[in-house]
Write a protein that holds these residues in place. Structure first.
Motif, PDB file in Angstrom:
ATOM      1  N   GLN A  39       0.960  -1.093  -0.277  1.00 20.43           N
ATOM      2  CA  GLN A  39       0.294   0.059  -0.347  1.00 20.43           C
ATOM      3  C   GLN A  39       0.623   1.570   0.412  1.00 20.43           C
ATOM      4  N   LYS A  43      -3.445   5.748  -1.792  1.00 19.34           N
ATOM      5  CA  LYS A  43      -3.403   3.914  -2.184  1.00 19.34           C
ATOM      6  C   LYS A  43      -4.038   3.616  -1.822  1.00 19.34           C
ATOM      7  N   GLU A  44      -4.796   2.220  -2.553  1.00 18.86           N
ATOM      8  CA  GLU A  44      -5.753   1.440  -1.727  1.00 18.86           C
ATOM      9  C   GLU A  44      -4.724  -0.058  -2.070  1.00 18.86           C
ATOM     10  N   GLU A  46      -2.927  -3.487  -2.610  1.00 16.33           N
ATOM     11  CA  GLU A  46      -2.952  -3.656  -3.788  1.00 16.33           C
ATOM     12  C   GLU A  46      -2.100  -5.397  -3.511  1.00 16.33           C
TER      13      GLU A  46
END
Length: 122
Positions: A39, A43-44, A46
């Protein structure tokens, strides 16, 4: 239940390498697939890579394929992530997580470590 602890993060120049470790406590480690996620700020979280319970099945995100390698040593209750040819866009907090099967979805993992920071400078 399994507890996970990541280590091995740090600061590295672009093109360099790091090896992350995910150490697990509990006698049931070999009963879990282990995934690595990351992460970046803003941002998310991933998917990066996952490995099956026996280590015979692996799956990589396209962004790391050919550069990262996952492996596990069930005798040592540890999963490793060898990261080569690192790029600035690999900068993130890296988490390992446990799931019954080697899924790529974040929501399929119920046990998580606290994360380790990886920073790649250009």
């Amino acid at each position: 239940q399994v507890q996970l602890v990541e280590s091995g993060g740090g600061l590295v120049q672009a093109g360099g390498s790091l090896r992350l470790s995910c150490a697990a406590s509990g006698r049931t480690f070999s009963g879990y697939a282990i995934g690595w996620f990351r992460q970046a700020p803003g941002k998310e979280r991933e998917f990066v890579v996952t490995i099956s319970r026996s280590g015979d099945i692996t799956s990589y995100a396209d962004s790391v394929k050919g550069r990262f390698t996952i492996s596990r040593d069930n005798a040592k209750n540890t999963v490793y992530l060898q990261m080569n040819s690192l790029k600035p866009e690999d900068t993130a907090v890296y988490y390992c997580a446990a799931s019954p099967l080697p899924y790529s979805g974040v929501q399929m993992y119920h046990y998580w470590g606290q994360g380790t920071q990886v920073t790649v400078s250009s």
